[in-house]
Design an enzyme around this catalytic site. Structure first.
Site, short mmCIF file in Angstrom:
data_model
loop_
_atom_site.label_atom_id
_atom_site.label_comp_id
_atom_site.label_asym_id
_atom_site.label_seq_id
_atom_site.Cartn_x
_atom_site.Cartn_y
_atom_site.Cartn_z
N GLY A 1 57.99 60.10 96.60
CA GLY A 1 58.97 59.17 97.16
C GLY A 1 59.05 57.91 96.34
O GLY A 1 58.56 57.86 95.21
N CYS B 1 69.73 60.79 105.08
CA CYS B 1 69.99 59.87 103.97
C CYS B 1 71.11 60.50 103.17
O CYS B 1 70.95 61.58 102.59
CB CYS B 1 68.76 59.66 103.09
SG CYS B 1 69.10 58.53 101.72
N CYS C 1 58.20 64.46 93.76
CA CYS C 1 56.98 65.14 93.38
C CYS C 1 56.53 66.09 94.47
O CYS C 1 57.14 66.18 95.51
CB CYS C 1 55.88 64.11 93.15
SG CYS C 1 56.36 62.82 91.99
#
Ligand code: 5GP
Ligand code: MG
Length: 491
Positions: free
Chosen positions: A115, A453, A13
């Site tokens: 998240g 990540c 978002c």
């Protein structure tokens, strides 16, 4: 602690927060949400505070649809937060629209979250055991209630620190506590958040493009584990490094696909990163062809870097737009069925015959997820008379799902989950196919692999996720667990 199960929709978002000197916050927030529209199209909302009470408006759809005439005028006060929410496949759920707002004994709270937590169930069960009932199954409400609970017996900074030690996962948050706006980035810095200065105040946003839109200046990224407190009336801000970890877990996919190319994230301009990835793609797997062609719009920066590197090497290759995009068709990714996704690709893109017919073509895109886009486009190019079609992808094969808020495809849907590159080449029916290496991604981003990540391209995650393996010591003791000392506003 036990491994977290993931609950609720994964969300990618856009979040924003502002504190201004006298001027109403609603309109600047609205413009900022427009700048972050690519981060979420399902719903949009704003929460403001005028020093006496909190105002909120949340609506479904694009920012332009979520707010009607008069809505902005009703949102009073010179500080506030906003949110644009990403759609979850197939479902439209107004209970999950944000900002999440709640009133409790010692004040009001508004929360915008980008998240995904990995221990939602555990924290929720804890809070439920104390008699609280939840209204949504999302993780944002869990953060909001944990924070509200901690605020009952502590100041804001202490409360945020306690919540940070409780929740795990990715979160870039803008929070409104009474008339104080704060920004918070998770200890691994998985999702982006930055701070900017306006003529009459300060702004926190997922991406710097939102700051540009408000004619502001990007000051810097919010650091992983850092809390930024905007003073009322746009007078300044204070920062508190609440948690420090040895390694970050920045999401590389923000740079590859998700963020706007004109945003600066963790110090790098996304457009230049994409061009750099394109150059690397040529170095690693360049192939001679008559034309280099981007998949619009996601492949454009990659293709321009790739073509430039090829030309630098003396390759006789032309950079050309060979596919015309119908800009009125929405993102194909969110179509519920495979059949609709295929139809949508055809609606969206049409070949320009003269740049394709009789040519060898290298088609460049940022990523392959299900393989729908490439399969369809290759077929289009072949029908338009391409002599040969090579595909080059500016990211490594996506072999595993994202739990942190990016890809919504499950393992079964990912074309690279259990096929070799040769299998995929065969499936999408091209003359050659190459992806970028993981090392090239880390090098171009100027990061060590351990600070990114890379879960979706390695299948090993920097978080503790049930049923998945982790690539590091997670949830280790917090290094910087001390009471936050205000740091200099300009450090
Ligand atoms: P595929 O068609 O292989 O399923 O998806 C690849 C295409 O989707 C690429 O053109 C890429 O730009 C785009 N894409 C990759 N990740 C995402 C995502 O998370 N959301 C959306 N909307 N598109 C994506
Ligand atoms: Mg695309």
């Amino acid at each position: 602690m036990t491994a977290g199960r993931l609950n609720g929709p994964t969300e990618k978002c856009g979040v924003v927060g502002v504190s201004l000197d006298g001027r109403d916050a609603a309109r600047p927030l609205y413009y900022a949400l427009y700048a972050l529209q690519h981060r979420g199209q399902e719903s949009a909302g704003i929460v403001t505070h005028d020093g006496f009470q909190q105002y909120d408006h949340v609506g479904m759809g694009l920012v332009g649809d979520a707010f009607g005439p008069g809505d902005l005028e009703d949102l009073r006060g010179s500080c506030g937060i906003g949110h644009a929410r990403y759609p979850t496949a197939g479902s439209v759920d107004s209970a999950c629209a944000q900002p999440f707002s709640v009133s409790f004994k010692s004040g009001s709270l508004g929360l915008s979250h980008n998240g995904n937590l990995v221990n939602t169930d555990e924290v929720r069960a804890d809070i439920e055991a104390q008699g609280h009932a939840f209204t949504s199954d999302g993780d944002t409400e869990v953060i909001a209630h944990d924070l509200a609970r901690n605020l009952l017996d502590g100041d804001l900074i202490r409360a945020v620190r306690r919540t940070m030690n409780r929740v795990h996962g990715s979160y870039a948050l803008t929070i409104m506590h009474d008339d104080t706006v704060v920004g918070l980035r998770d200890p691994e810095g998985n999702r982006p958040l930055c701070i900017g200065e306006l003529e009459d105040g300060y702004v926190l946003a997922s991406e710097s493009a939102a700051i540009d839109t408000l004619d502001g200046d990007l000051l810097r990224d919010v650091r992983p584990g850092e809390l930024v407190v905007l003073e009322p009336d746009g007078q300044g801000f204070e920062t508190y490094q609440l948690v420090e970890r040895e390694n970050t877990a920045h999401c590389f996919f923000e740079h590859v696909y998700f963020a706007r190319p004109d945003s600066v994230i963790d110090g790098s301009l996304v457009y230049e990163v994409r061009r750099g990835l394109g150059r690397k793609l040529w170095e690693e797997s360049g192939i001679d062809s008559d034309v280099v062609m981007p998949v619009p719009d996601s492949g454009r920066a990659f293709a321009s870097g790739y073509a430039e590197a090829a030309q630098d090497d003396g390759a006789d290759v032309e950079f050309a737009e060979g596919l015309m995009k119908n800009r009125y068709v929405g993102r194909t990714f969110i179509m519920p069925t495979q059949d609709e996704r295929e139809r949508a690709v055809r609606l969206k893109l049409n070949p320009i015959r003269s740049t394709v017919e009789g040519k060898t073509v290298t088609l460049i895109d940022d990523s392959i997820v299900r393989g729908t886009t490439s399969t369809q486009l290759v077929e289009l190019l072949q029908e338009a008379g391409a002599k040969a079609v090579h595909v080059r992808i500016g990211a490594p094969p996506i072999v595993a799902p994202c739990y942190m808020g990016i890809n919504m495809a499950s393992r079964e849907e990912l074309i690279a989950a259990d096929g070799s590159v040769e299998d995929i080449r065969d499936t999408i029916d091209v003359d050659s196919l190459s992806y970028l290496s993981i090392d090239a991604v880390a090098e171009t981003l100027g990061e060590h692999r351990q600070d990114l990540c890379l879960g979706c391209v390695t299948g090993e995650y920097p978080y503790d996720i049930e049923g998945e393996t982790t690539d590091r010591e997670v949830n280790r003791p917090v290094i910087g667990d001390r009471d936050g000392e205000p740091a200099h506003a300009d450090d």
